[in-house]
Design an enzyme around this catalytic site. Structure first.
Site, short mmCIF file in Angstrom:
data_model
loop_
_atom_site.label_atom_id
_atom_site.label_comp_id
_atom_site.label_asym_id
_atom_site.label_seq_id
_atom_site.Cartn_x
_atom_site.Cartn_y
_atom_site.Cartn_z
N ASP A 101 0.83 -1.22 0.00
CA ASP A 101 0.00 0.00 0.00
C ASP A 101 0.86 1.27 0.00
OD1 ASP A 101 0.94 -0.14 2.63
OD2 ASP A 101 -1.04 -0.02 3.57
N GLU A 102 2.15 1.12 0.35
CA GLU A 102 3.00 2.32 0.44
C GLU A 102 3.20 2.99 -0.92
OE1 GLU A 102 6.43 2.30 2.89
OE2 GLU A 102 5.51 1.01 4.39
N TYR A 129 12.16 3.10 -0.58
CA TYR A 129 11.53 1.76 -0.63
C TYR A 129 10.26 1.79 -1.47
CZ TYR A 129 8.31 -1.93 0.87
OH TYR A 129 7.39 -2.95 0.87
N LYS A 173 9.22 -0.02 -5.08
CA LYS A 173 8.10 -0.95 -5.25
C LYS A 173 7.13 -0.42 -6.33
CE LYS A 173 7.23 -4.24 -3.16
NZ LYS A 173 7.61 -5.67 -3.35
P1 NAD Z 1 11.46 -9.58 4.39
O1 NAD Z 1 12.49 -8.51 4.35
O2 NAD Z 1 11.11 -10.23 5.67
O3 NAD Z 1 11.89 -10.74 3.39
C1 NAD Z 1 12.44 -10.48 2.12
C2 NAD Z 1 13.09 -11.77 1.63
O4 NAD Z 1 13.61 -11.52 0.31
C3 NAD Z 1 14.27 -12.24 2.50
O5 NAD Z 1 14.17 -13.63 2.72
C4 NAD Z 1 15.49 -11.91 1.65
O6 NAD Z 1 16.59 -12.79 1.87
C5 NAD Z 1 14.93 -12.05 0.24
N1 NAD Z 1 15.70 -11.26 -0.74
C6 NAD Z 1 16.10 -9.97 -0.62
N2 NAD Z 1 16.79 -9.62 -1.73
C7 NAD Z 1 16.80 -10.70 -2.55
C8 NAD Z 1 17.33 -10.94 -3.85
N3 NAD Z 1 18.02 -10.00 -4.51
N4 NAD Z 1 17.15 -12.16 -4.40
C9 NAD Z 1 16.47 -13.14 -3.73
N5 NAD Z 1 15.96 -12.97 -2.51
C10 NAD Z 1 16.11 -11.75 -1.93
O7 NAD Z 1 10.17 -8.95 3.69
P2 NAD Z 1 8.62 -9.21 3.97
O8 NAD Z 1 8.15 -8.29 5.00
O9 NAD Z 1 8.38 -10.66 4.07
O10 NAD Z 1 8.02 -8.69 2.59
C11 NAD Z 1 7.88 -9.58 1.47
C12 NAD Z 1 7.25 -8.81 0.31
O11 NAD Z 1 5.98 -8.32 0.69
C13 NAD Z 1 8.06 -7.61 -0.13
O12 NAD Z 1 8.02 -7.56 -1.53
C14 NAD Z 1 7.34 -6.43 0.49
O13 NAD Z 1 7.49 -5.29 -0.31
C15 NAD Z 1 5.90 -6.92 0.47
N6 NAD Z 1 5.03 -6.38 1.52
C16 NAD Z 1 5.40 -6.43 2.84
C17 NAD Z 1 4.51 -5.99 3.81
C18 NAD Z 1 4.86 -6.05 5.28
O14 NAD Z 1 4.12 -5.52 6.11
N7 NAD Z 1 5.94 -6.69 5.68
C19 NAD Z 1 3.27 -5.47 3.45
C20 NAD Z 1 2.93 -5.42 2.09
C21 NAD Z 1 3.81 -5.90 1.14
O1 DAU Z 2 2.40 -0.81 4.58
C1 DAU Z 2 3.12 -1.93 4.17
C2 DAU Z 2 4.56 -1.79 4.57
O2 DAU Z 2 4.63 -1.98 5.97
C3 DAU Z 2 5.48 -2.76 3.85
O3 DAU Z 2 5.46 -2.48 2.48
C4 DAU Z 2 6.90 -2.68 4.39
O4 DAU Z 2 7.72 -3.67 3.79
C5 DAU Z 2 6.86 -2.90 5.89
O5 DAU Z 2 8.16 -2.77 6.43
C6 DAU Z 2 5.92 -1.92 6.56
O6 DAU Z 2 6.42 -0.58 6.49
P1 DAU Z 2 6.32 0.45 7.73
O7 DAU Z 2 7.33 1.48 7.54
O8 DAU Z 2 4.91 0.86 7.92
O9 DAU Z 2 6.70 -0.59 8.92
P2 DAU Z 2 7.63 -0.43 10.20
O10 DAU Z 2 7.39 -1.62 11.06
O11 DAU Z 2 9.03 -0.08 9.85
O12 DAU Z 2 7.00 0.84 10.95
C7 DAU Z 2 5.63 0.86 11.32
C8 DAU Z 2 5.36 2.23 11.92
O13 DAU Z 2 6.04 2.34 13.18
C9 DAU Z 2 5.86 3.39 11.08
O14 DAU Z 2 4.94 4.47 11.17
C10 DAU Z 2 7.18 3.78 11.73
C11 DAU Z 2 6.97 3.44 13.19
N1 DAU Z 2 8.16 2.98 13.93
C12 DAU Z 2 8.91 1.97 13.40
C13 DAU Z 2 10.03 1.51 14.07
C14 DAU Z 2 10.89 0.41 13.46
C15 DAU Z 2 8.46 3.52 15.18
O15 DAU Z 2 7.76 4.42 15.68
N2 DAU Z 2 9.57 3.06 15.85
C16 DAU Z 2 10.38 2.09 15.34
O16 DAU Z 2 11.41 1.73 15.99
#
Ligand code: NAD
Ligand code: DAU
Length: 352
Positions: free
Chosen positions: A136-137, A160, A164
């Site tokens: 959603d970002e 980031y 994306k």
């Molecule tokens: P994560 O950082 O936990 O995992 C990413 C994985 O990708 C890791 O296992 C890493 O080793 C692998 N990776 C990184 N670079 C690579 C490369 N060049 N080749 C092969 N593997 C590689 O991330 P996540 O939170 O599990 O997110 C997964 C996907 O979902 C991402 O594309 C992210 O943008 C998307 N996403 C995440 C969230 C969230 O809240 N975490 C929400 C919406 C979408």
């Molecule tokens: O919205 C989806 C996204 O959510 C994904 O695409 C990203 O991969 C995932 O990392 C996440 O991004 P955010 O930046 O929202 O997540 P994060 O956990 O880093 O931070 C959540 C919120 O908390 C954000 O507003 C920043 C704040 N924060 C984060 C950290 C790490 C703090 O206040 N203190 C902290 O130490």
């Protein structure tokens, strides 16, 4: 038998997705490709060691030859691209790797999937699909009102989210130019087991149990729309099976919370279940994240109406399950936060 190429399957959502798939479907094979960056961890996949349907390959999605070889070796039906650099704060420190993995890596996968699946001019093997896991970002930040819809213009702010959004545009370009079979999913913030403790929920949990301060950026009133990771996996599965080709689907469950609410919830859980000595006095407001998006909120009407998806896990249940999991997996946290993570933590938080 369907074969899934799952990239980034040793990370947080990818590993949850691989478990989900192999539990739900018996007659499938999952080729799990991961570079094993700091965020990828084979411990996340331990439960699959004896499952011959899971094939792990350590490779970089940017690696032309490695990806070509995989498409030669396996008859891939679906590509599900999770692999990414995923942490906003790291993208602010070092944007280049986000362009490499998130943009160039995605284009490399698209190129090889297209080559493997082509059977005529812009005609592809039946039933194949490339699913790009987006976020959603890419839509930027909301004010107090309104929600992100699939038609909301892309307006990313961090390196980031810019990477994306660029990847999404390439996926869409392959659909528009070559009639390549794709879907894009854009999900809100996930929480659940196996999330790397640089992200808010596991970081605050880990700090609290170690009696370290809980760093809250800015005024703590930024809002995120939290979804239990299994519900995200179910949404992706629905889009693979039933999503209309070329379409984008938002995934989120109307579960908006301020960061300070999340932090207080975690501290209260630790106080009640683990250590009565912790408390809200551990909260420390620190310098805000640069370009910090204020509010995210997904409108999931399209995926609900078209594909019947809805979030099954209530936040109150999901957060308890998640924090219980972290409390039972302290060794996992200790292992993945040792070494280089400590340097990152110091750089990010000391003196902030
Ligand atoms: P994560 O950082 O936990 O995992 C990413 C994985 O990708 C890791 O296992 C890493 O080793 C692998 N990776 C990184 N670079 C690579 C490369 N060049 N080749 C092969 N593997 C590689 O991330 P996540 O939170 O599990 O997110 C997964 C996907 O979902 C991402 O594309 C992210 O943008 C998307 N996403 C995440 C969230 C969230 O809240 N975490 C929400 C919406 C979408
Ligand atoms: O919205 C989806 C996204 O959510 C994904 O695409 C990203 O991969 C995932 O990392 C996440 O991004 P955010 O930046 O929202 O997540 P994060 O956990 O880093 O931070 C959540 C919120 O908390 C954000 O507003 C920043 C704040 N924060 C984060 C950290 C790490 C703090 O206040 N203190 C902290 O130490």
């Amino acid at each position: 038998m369907k074969t899934y190429l799952v990239t980034g399957g040793a990370g947080f959502i990818g590993s949850n997705f691989v478990y989900y798939l192999l539990k739900k479907y018996q007659d499938i094979q999952v080729v799990n490709v991961d570079k094993l960056t700091y965020a990828g961890n084979l411990e996340n996949l331990k439960g699959l060691e004896n499952d011959s349907r899971h094939i792990f390959v350590q490779a970089d999605i940017c690696d032309d030859q490695a990806i070509a070889k995989l498409f030669q070796q396996y008859e891939i039906d679906y590509v599900v691209n999770f692999a990414a650099e995923s942490h906003v704060d790291r993208s602010i420190l070092n944007p280049e790797i986000f362009v490499e993995t998130n943009v160039q890596g995605t284009v490399n996968l698209l190129k090889h999937a297209k080559a493997a699946w082509t059977i005529g001019d812009d005609v592809y093997k039946a039933g194949v699909k490339f699913l790009q896991v987006s976020t959603d970002e890419v839509y930027g930040s909301l004010g107090e009102e309104g929600y992100f819809m699939e038609t909301t213009p892309l307006c990313p702010h961090s390196p980031y989210s810019a990477s994306k959004a660029s990847a999404d545009l390439f996926v869409q370009a392959f659909a528009d130019t070559y009639r390549f079979p794709v879907n894009i999913t854009r999900c809100s913030n996930n929480y659940g087991p196996y999330q790397f403790p640089e992200k808010l929920i596991p970081l605050i949990f880990n700090n609290t149990v170690h009696h370290k301060e809980s760093p809250v950026y800015g005024d703590g009133l930024n809002v995120r729309d939290w979804l239990y990771v299994e519900d995200h996996c179910k949404g992706i599965d629905a889009v693979i099976n039933k999503g209309r080709l070329g379409e984008v689907y938002n995934i989120g469950g109307h579960n908006e919370r301020t960061n300070i609410f999340i932090v207080k919830t975690i501290i209260a859980y630790v106080k009640e279940h683990i250590d009565a000595a912790v408390g809200e006095h551990m909260i420390t407001y620190v310098t805000d994240r640069k370009g910090h998006d204020r509010r995210y909120g997904i409108d999931p009407t399209k995926i609900t109406d078209e594909l019947g998806w809805y979030p099954e896990t209530k936040f109150e249940d999901g957060i308890k399950k998640t924090l219980k999991w972290y409390s039972e997996h302290q060794e996992w946290i200790d292992h993945i936060t040792s070494g280089k993570y400590q340097e990152y933590y110091k750089l990010m938080y000391e003196g902030r």
